[in-house]
Design a protein around this motif. Structure first.
Motif: not given
Length: 108
Positions: A13-21, A25-28
Motif C-alpha cells: 500500500e505505502v509503496l504502491d507496488e505489487p506484492l511480487g515487487r 525489494f527484500l530479495d535484492e
C-alpha cells in the motif's frame, strides 16, 4: 530508537507496488525485514515519502559483508550511533550516505 513496523501488505500500500515487487525489494536488499513478531516486517523509517531510501541497499550490503544478519543490520540502523550523532537510518534519510557507509565498513 523506536520505529513503526510495516508488514508486506502495508508495504504494498505505502509503496504502491505489487506484492511480487515488494518481495523482490527484500530479495535484492533494497529493503531488509525481520520476523521478530511472526509476520515479516520492515521498519517504516526505511521508506520515505512513499519511496525506498536509495542508499539503504548499499548500506545493508556493507553490513552483511561485515558479518551482520538482517536483524543485526536493522538494529544497527535504528540505534543511535555516537560517531555520527544520530541513528544511521536518520543519517541515510538526510542524505549522509558516505558517512554511514564509512562507519558501517569499519565494523568489519
Amino acid at each position: 530508537m523506536e520505529s513503526e513496523w510495516l508488514t508486506l501488505p502495508d508495504l504494498v500500500e505505502v509503496l504502491d507496488e505489487p506484492l511480487g515487487r515488494v518481495r523482490r525489494f527484500l530479495d535484492e536488499y533494497q529493503l531488509v525485514g525481520s520476523r521478530r513478531e511472526g509476520a515479516l516486517k520492515v521498519p517504516a523509517l526505511f521508506v520515505k515519502d512513499g519511496e525506498l531510501i536509495p542508499s539503504l541497499r548499499g548500506t545493508v550490503i556493507v553490513l552483511h559483508d561485515a558479518g551482520f544478519s538482517d536483524d543485526e543490520a536493522i538494529d544497527w540502523l535504528l540505534a543511535l550511533e555516537d560517531s555520527i550523532g544520530v541513528a544511521p537510518i536518520e543519517a541515510l534519510r538526510a542524505g549522509r550516505k558516505s558517512e554511514v557507509r564509512r562507519v558501517a565498513a569499519a565494523l568489519a
